[in-house]
Design a protein around this motif. Structure first.
Motif, PDB file in Angstrom:
ATOM      1  N   UNK A  75      -3.118 -34.829   4.813  1.00 46.26           N
ATOM      2  CA  UNK A  75      -4.457 -35.616   4.795  1.00 46.26           C
ATOM      3  C   UNK A  75      -4.635 -34.878   3.585  1.00 46.26           C
ATOM      4  N   UNK A  76      -4.362 -34.477   2.962  1.00 46.92           N
ATOM      5  CA  UNK A  76      -5.386 -33.438   2.094  1.00 46.92           C
ATOM      6  C   UNK A  76      -6.371 -34.479   1.180  1.00 46.92           C
ATOM      7  N   UNK A  77      -5.742 -36.090   0.536  1.00 48.97           N
ATOM      8  CA  UNK A  77      -6.317 -36.618  -0.019  1.00 48.97           C
ATOM      9  C   UNK A  77      -7.401 -37.938   0.886  1.00 48.97           C
ATOM     10  N   UNK A 101     -12.149 -44.852  11.012  1.00 48.81           N
ATOM     11  CA  UNK A 101     -11.850 -45.507   9.846  1.00 48.81           C
ATOM     12  C   UNK A 101     -11.061 -44.221   8.802  1.00 48.81           C
ATOM     13  N   UNK A 102     -10.602 -43.521   8.173  1.00 47.70           N
ATOM     14  CA  UNK A 102      -9.989 -43.245   7.189  1.00 47.70           C
ATOM     15  C   UNK A 102     -10.934 -43.166   6.004  1.00 47.70           C
ATOM     16  N   UNK A 103     -11.476 -42.881   4.735  1.00 50.45           N
ATOM     17  CA  UNK A 103     -10.868 -43.116   3.260  1.00 50.45           C
ATOM     18  C   UNK A 103     -10.299 -42.498   2.634  1.00 50.45           C
ATOM     19  N   UNK A 104     -10.118 -42.795   0.883  1.00 45.95           N
ATOM     20  CA  UNK A 104      -9.672 -41.206   0.359  1.00 45.95           C
ATOM     21  C   UNK A 104     -10.952 -40.780   0.035  1.00 45.95           C
ATOM     22  N   UNK A 105     -11.009 -39.493   0.020  1.00 46.49           N
ATOM     23  CA  UNK A 105     -11.979 -38.807  -1.698  1.00 46.49           C
ATOM     24  C   UNK A 105     -11.982 -39.118  -2.073  1.00 46.49           C
ATOM     25  N   UNK A 106     -11.057 -39.779  -3.161  1.00 49.13           N
ATOM     26  CA  UNK A 106     -11.217 -40.343  -4.686  1.00 49.13           C
ATOM     27  C   UNK A 106     -12.115 -42.035  -4.003  1.00 49.13           C
TER      28      UNK A 106
END
Length: 367
Positions: A75-77, A101-106
């Motif tokens: 889940x590095x992104x 929730x989870x969200x993208x780092x980008x």
């Protein structure tokens, strides 16, 4: 879709406090004319027709230029606003109920997004309490994830819905436990420098290869119970996946960033039109063979005042030809040029026709 109490706190970052009490008025986005809309989650709203998609196949591989957000290994992104991570099991990403929730780092704007998901099997619950999750574009516009296979719920909350706004055109759901795919084309909203909305977002969605959202314009960010107005939060935002207390799995998530179409040159650098005598223009008039085959179709060149027109047999409306030299004529709206040919006696024998990167010679009939 409605959020569980444990999820509400985690997703608070999505909705500014000032917007909680705002409601999009029943005015058209562009025209400000009254627009009739279904109430959110109206059970009387017609349900989409059920369509059986093709059998699930091999996961779609990302193109070479794709940004891979999840390849089944880590889940590095991604990041978790709550600090609680989802889990990776057997090459899939799975929600951890209560993790938020989870969200993208980008952060991204206009994108093509591919994402695959599977609802829990055996199914549990009914309506919205059945394999519920969601995919938020720019953290604002939700594409509903739900087990909608032989399951009843309101139309604008089914799988493939732009949540609370547009039901899917078709219910293309596979049974719970089977992998399903969304292919999404997203164009972000545009604002002027003062924050005024210039253009709403646009969303197209294919669910298991079936078109379910056809270039729709959301009224504003998707929300529960009330419509919210558009607000300028910048040109980029994260991809967010929702935890709705159901162990929904995801895999093979990738996107491609879409470029802006290049604008035309600010300065028109085409040659300027010149004036030619009507006698010369009349010499160019006539019929021209489009190729050298027997019974070749003919184009007709005629004089209209101070310029020429050409009429093709497959296009009855004449096109203007503007003179830029004694022998060369331009199409005013197309990158095309006509160069007339003459023999040693000065008789017009044909015309060299270039359009874009294509060229051909037209022969004048009875020069």
């Amino acid at each position: 879709m409605p959020l569980s109490p444990r999820s509400k706190l985690a997703c608070a970052f999505l909705i500014p406090l000032s917007g909680l009490f705002a409601c999009l008025a029943a005015d058209g986005i562009r025209t400000e004319a009254p627009v009739g809309r279904w109430r959110q989650h109206d059970v009387q709203r017609p349900k989409p027709k059920v369509v059986e998609p093709a059998d699930a196949g091999i996961a779609t591989k990302p193109p070479k230029d794709a940004i891979v957000l999840f390849d089944g290994t880590n889940l590095d992104a991604w990041k978790s606003p709550s600090g609680k991570s989802w889990k990776v099991i057997d090459g899939t990403m799975e929600t951890v109920p209560g993790s938020g929730m989870i969200e993208t780092k980008g952060k991204y704007g206009d994108i093509q997004l591919h994402i695959e998901w599977a609802a829990p099997n055996p199914p549990n619950g009914k309506g919205q309490d059945r394999g519920n999750s969601g995919i938020f574009l720019m953290g604002q516009f939700e594409i509903q994830v739900l087990d909608s296979y032989k399951a009843e719920t309101y139309a604008d909350g089914q799988a493939g819905a732009i949540y609370g706004q547009y039901p899917p055109l078709f219910n293309a759901s596979r049974p719970p436990g089977e992998w399903q795919a969304y292919d999404i084309a997203f164009r972000r909203p545009r604002f002027d420098t003062s924050g005024k909305l210039l253009e709403p977002a646009r969303i197209t969605v294919f669910h298991n290869g079936i078109l379910v959202q056809n270039n729709e314009e959301p009224f504003g960010p998707t929300s529960w119970l009330k419509w919210l107005p558009y607000e300028d939060h910048g040109s980029r935002g994260p991809i967010t996946l929702q935890d709705h207390d159901h162990p929904v799995r995801y895999r093979n998530i990738w996107l491609r960033e879409l470029p802006e179409r290049p604008a035309p040159k600010a300065v028109d650098d085409r040659p300027k039109s010149v004036a030619l005598s009507t006698d010369l223009l009349d010499r160019y008039a006539g019929q021209y063979l489009l190729n050298d085959k027997a019974n070749a179709p003919k184009a007709t060149i005629a004089r209209e005042g101070d310029h020429l027109t050409i009429t093709f047999p497959f296009r009855p409306r004449p096109l203007a030809l503007e003179p830029i030299s004694e022998t060369q004529f331009d199409l005013p709206f197309t990158d095309g040029r006509f160069t007339f040919r003459k023999d040693n006696a000065g008789q017009v024998t044909g015309v060299h026709f270039r359009i874009g990167d294509g060229e051909r010679e037209l022969t004048k009939v009875n020069p």
